[in-house]
Write a protein that holds these residues in place. Structure first.
Motif, PDB file in Angstrom:
ATOM      1  N   ASN A  31       0.802  -1.215   0.000  1.00  0.00           N
ATOM      2  CA  ASN A  31       0.000   0.000   0.000  1.00  0.00           C
ATOM      3  C   ASN A  31       0.837   1.269   0.000  1.00  0.00           C
ATOM      4  N   GLU A  32       2.081   1.169   0.424  1.00  0.00           N
ATOM      5  CA  GLU A  32       2.931   2.347   0.454  1.00  0.00           C
ATOM      6  C   GLU A  32       3.081   2.944  -0.940  1.00  0.00           C
ATOM      7  N   ASP A  33       2.969   2.108  -1.953  1.00  0.00           N
ATOM      8  CA  ASP A  33       3.199   2.575  -3.315  1.00  0.00           C
ATOM      9  C   ASP A  33       1.914   2.976  -4.033  1.00  0.00           C
ATOM     10  N   ILE A  34       0.749   2.528  -3.554  1.00  0.00           N
ATOM     11  CA  ILE A  34      -0.476   2.742  -4.317  1.00  0.00           C
ATOM     12  C   ILE A  34      -1.546   3.548  -3.589  1.00  0.00           C
ATOM     13  N   LEU A  35      -1.419   3.703  -2.264  1.00  0.00           N
ATOM     14  CA  LEU A  35      -2.474   4.373  -1.507  1.00  0.00           C
ATOM     15  C   LEU A  35      -2.509   5.857  -1.822  1.00  0.00           C
ATOM     16  N   LYS A  36      -3.709   6.373  -2.041  1.00  0.00           N
ATOM     17  CA  LYS A  36      -3.879   7.783  -2.347  1.00  0.00           C
ATOM     18  C   LYS A  36      -4.331   8.547  -1.109  1.00  0.00           C
ATOM     19  N   PHE A  37      -3.926   9.812  -1.039  1.00  0.00           N
ATOM     20  CA  PHE A  37      -4.269  10.660   0.090  1.00  0.00           C
ATOM     21  C   PHE A  37      -5.050  11.863  -0.430  1.00  0.00           C
ATOM     22  N   ASN A  38      -6.286  11.996   0.026  1.00  0.00           N
ATOM     23  CA  ASN A  38      -7.169  13.087  -0.396  1.00  0.00           C
ATOM     24  C   ASN A  38      -6.970  14.277   0.535  1.00  0.00           C
ATOM     25  N   TRP A  39      -6.585  15.412  -0.028  1.00  0.00           N
ATOM     26  CA  TRP A  39      -6.307  16.575   0.820  1.00  0.00           C
ATOM     27  C   TRP A  39      -7.549  17.069   1.548  1.00  0.00           C
ATOM     28  N   LEU A  40      -8.745  16.710   1.053  1.00  0.00           N
ATOM     29  CA  LEU A  40      -9.977  17.113   1.742  1.00  0.00           C
ATOM     30  C   LEU A  40     -10.098  16.434   3.102  1.00  0.00           C
ATOM     31  N   ASN A  41      -9.450  15.303   3.259  1.00  0.00           N
ATOM     32  CA  ASN A  41      -9.493  14.565   4.533  1.00  0.00           C
ATOM     33  C   ASN A  41      -8.256  14.817   5.390  1.00  0.00           C
ATOM     34  N   ARG A  42      -7.449  15.774   4.975  1.00  0.00           N
ATOM     35  CA  ARG A  42      -6.206  16.050   5.698  1.00  0.00           C
ATOM     36  C   ARG A  42      -6.456  16.972   6.882  1.00  0.00           C
ATOM     37  N   ARG A  43      -5.829  16.639   8.004  1.00  0.00           N
ATOM     38  CA  ARG A  43      -5.946  17.440   9.215  1.00  0.00           C
ATOM     39  C   ARG A  43      -4.558  17.647   9.813  1.00  0.00           C
ATOM     40  N   LYS A  44      -4.380  18.713  10.555  1.00  0.00           N
ATOM     41  CA  LYS A  44      -3.125  18.959  11.242  1.00  0.00           C
ATOM     42  C   LYS A  44      -2.877  17.869  12.284  1.00  0.00           C
ATOM     43  N   LEU A  45      -1.645  17.413  12.373  1.00  0.00           N
ATOM     44  CA  LEU A  45      -1.278  16.419  13.377  1.00  0.00           C
ATOM     45  C   LEU A  45      -1.031  17.157  14.694  1.00  0.00           C
ATOM     46  N   THR A  46      -2.055  17.202  15.516  1.00  0.00           N
ATOM     47  CA  THR A  46      -2.011  18.002  16.741  1.00  0.00           C
ATOM     48  C   THR A  46      -1.321  17.256  17.878  1.00  0.00           C
ATOM     49  N   ASP A  47      -0.960  18.000  18.922  1.00  0.00           N
ATOM     50  CA  ASP A  47      -0.382  17.369  20.116  1.00  0.00           C
ATOM     51  C   ASP A  47      -1.370  16.409  20.759  1.00  0.00           C
ATOM     52  N   LYS A  48      -2.660  16.721  20.677  1.00  0.00           N
ATOM     53  CA  LYS A  48      -3.676  15.846  21.252  1.00  0.00           C
ATOM     54  C   LYS A  48      -3.655  14.473  20.573  1.00  0.00           C
ATOM     55  N   ILE A  49      -3.556  14.465  19.248  1.00  0.00           N
ATOM     56  CA  ILE A  49      -3.502  13.196  18.525  1.00  0.00           C
ATOM     57  C   ILE A  49      -2.195  12.473  18.827  1.00  0.00           C
ATOM     58  N   ARG A  50      -1.095  13.211  18.793  1.00  0.00           N
ATOM     59  CA  ARG A  50       0.204  12.596  19.081  1.00  0.00           C
ATOM     60  C   ARG A  50       0.207  11.926  20.450  1.00  0.00           C
ATOM     61  N   ASN A  51      -0.351  12.608  21.445  1.00  0.00           N
ATOM     62  CA  ASN A  51      -0.326  12.079  22.809  1.00  0.00           C
ATOM     63  C   ASN A  51      -1.261  10.890  22.987  1.00  0.00           C
ATOM     64  N   GLU A  52      -2.449  10.936  22.376  1.00  0.00           N
ATOM     65  CA  GLU A  52      -3.382   9.814  22.530  1.00  0.00           C
ATOM     66  C   GLU A  52      -2.844   8.555  21.874  1.00  0.00           C
ATOM     67  N   PHE A  53      -2.159   8.715  20.732  1.00  0.00           N
ATOM     68  CA  PHE A  53      -1.694   7.547  19.983  1.00  0.00           C
ATOM     69  C   PHE A  53      -0.181   7.310  20.136  1.00  0.00           C
ATOM     70  N   ALA A  54       0.473   8.172  20.897  1.00  0.00           N
ATOM     71  CA  ALA A  54       1.928   8.092  21.057  1.00  0.00           C
ATOM     72  C   ALA A  54       2.622   8.035  19.691  1.00  0.00           C
ATOM     73  N   LEU A  55       2.153   8.877  18.792  1.00  0.00           N
ATOM     74  CA  LEU A  55       2.718   8.945  17.449  1.00  0.00           C
ATOM     75  C   LEU A  55       3.784  10.037  17.424  1.00  0.00           C
ATOM     76  N   PHE A  56       5.017   9.628  17.574  1.00  0.00           N
ATOM     77  CA  PHE A  56       6.117  10.578  17.604  1.00  0.00           C
ATOM     78  C   PHE A  56       7.132  10.218  16.513  1.00  0.00           C
ATOM     79  N   PRO A  57       7.921  11.202  16.075  1.00  0.00           N
ATOM     80  CA  PRO A  57       8.872  10.954  14.975  1.00  0.00           C
ATOM     81  C   PRO A  57       9.850   9.828  15.321  1.00  0.00           C
ATOM     82  N   LEU A  58      10.209   9.077  14.296  1.00  0.00           N
ATOM     83  CA  LEU A  58      11.203   8.024  14.471  1.00  0.00           C
ATOM     84  C   LEU A  58      12.594   8.637  14.608  1.00  0.00           C
ATOM     85  N   LYS A  59      13.476   7.908  15.280  1.00  0.00           N
ATOM     86  CA  LYS A  59      14.863   8.363  15.403  1.00  0.00           C
ATOM     87  C   LYS A  59      15.511   8.306  14.031  1.00  0.00           C
ATOM     88  N   GLN A  60      16.404   9.245  13.791  1.00  0.00           N
ATOM     89  CA  GLN A  60      17.121   9.292  12.523  1.00  0.00           C
ATOM     90  C   GLN A  60      18.459   8.556  12.644  1.00  0.00           C
TER      91      GLN A  60
END
Length: 248
Positions: free
Chosen positions: A219-248
Motif C-alpha cells: 500500500n505504500e506505493d499505491i495508496l492515495k491521500f485526499n487533501w480534503l481529509n487532511r488534518r493537522k497532526l495536533t499534540d492531542k492526537i500525538r499524545n493519545e496515539f503516542a505517534l512521535f517521529p522516528l529516530k534518525q
C-alpha cells in the motif's frame, strides 16, 4: 483484560532490521500508553528486535519454524504473519483475556482501548469504522471516514471465547489455514453471520502508518491521500496515539 498480539516479520525478510525495530518500538510505546493497566502485549517474532523500550506488559514469543516459501511475496508474508497470529492467540490463553486485538507492527493505537474493554467485558467486540492514515514524517494526518477495517489489520477487537482457535494448532500449514486471522476486512461480516455481531468503535482507535518502507501489503506505493481529509497532526492526537517521529 485485553491482549494485543503483534506479529513481527523476520530480520531475514526485512529491508532494514533497524527500521523494523524502530517502527515496532513506537508501536509498543503506543500500545503501552493505555489509560487502564488491564492489558498485555505479545510480540510473536523470529528474532527479538533491537529496541531500548521495555514494559512489564510486553512479552516476546520467539518462533523457530522456517519462513514460508512462496513465489508471491505478499502471500509468503501473510502466511508467516498468520502463523504468528495463531501462535499469539494460543499463548494469550494463559492471561485469561476477555478480548484480543491484532496490531500491525508499525501502527499506533488509541490509549483508550483497554479501558473500553475493561468496562465492557461481555461485548462481542468492536470494528473500527473510521481511523487515521499517516504518511511518515508529515505534519498532518488523514481521516478515513468509513470502512477503515478494510484498509488496516489494526482494526478489530474480538471477544476471546467466541474465536475458533484450534485445540491442536498447526504452524506448518499454508495461507488458507490462517485466512480468518488475516482477512481483517471480512471479520465484521463473519462475526455477524455467526451471531456474534460487533459494534462500531465509538471513536477513532488506530493510525495506519505508511512510508516506513516495511509495509508488507504494498500500500505504500499505491495508496492515495485526499487533501480534503487532511488534518493537522495536533499534540492531542500525538499524545493519545503516542505517534512521535522516528529516530534518525
Amino acid at each position: 483484560m485485553l491482549v494485543f498480539i503483534v506479529p513481527l516479520k523476520s530480520a531475514k525478510v526485512s529491508k532494514s532490521w533497524y527500521k523494523v525495530s524502530q517502527l515496532l518500538e513506537r508501536t509498543l510505546k503506543s500500545i503501552c500508553n493505555q489509560t487502564s493497566s488491564q492489558f498485555k502485549v505479545l510480540v510473536v517474532c523470529h528474532e527479538k528486535p533491537i529496541i531500548q523500550f521495555s514494559n512489564s506488559a510486553v512479552q516476546y514469543i520467539q518462533v523457530t519454524y522456517d519462513i514460508p516459501e512462496h513465489p508471491n511475496k505478499i502471500v509468503k508474508g501473510l502466511t508467516d504473519k498468520g502463523r504468528k497470529v495463531l501462535r499469539g492467540l494460543v499463548e494469550a490463553k494463559k492471561f485469561n483475556p476477555t478480548h484480543i486485538m491484532l496490531v500491525d507492527a508499525d501502527d499506533c493505537v488509541s490509549s483508550k482501548l483497554a479501558t473500553l474493554v475493561e468496562e465492557n467485558p461481555f461485548c462481542n467486540g468492536w470494528y473500527f469504522s473510521n481511523g487515521y492514515k499517516y504518511l511518515e514524517g508529515k505534519p498532518y494526518i488523514y481521516i478515513k471516514r468509513t470502512r477503515f477495517y478494510t484498509l488496516s489489520g489494526t482494526a478489530n477487537i474480538l471477544k476471546y471465547d467466541i474465536l475458533d482457535i484450534p485445540n491442536h494448532p498447526e504452524y506448518n500449514r499454508g495461507y488458507g489455514y490462517y485466512k480468518f486471522y488475516l482477512d481483517h476486512q471480512k471479520i465484521p461480516d463473519k462475526m455477524k453471520a455467526q451471531n456474534f455481531p460487533l459494534k462500531p468503535l465509538p471513536y477513532i482507535g488506530a493510525i495506519y502508518t505508511l512510508g516506513g518502507g516495511e509495509n508488507m501489503s504494498g500500500n505504500e506505493d499505491i495508496l492515495k491521500f485526499n487533501w480534503l481529509n487532511r488534518r493537522k497532526l495536533t499534540d492531542k492526537i500525538r499524545n493519545e496515539f503516542a505517534l512521535f517521529p522516528l529516530k534518525q
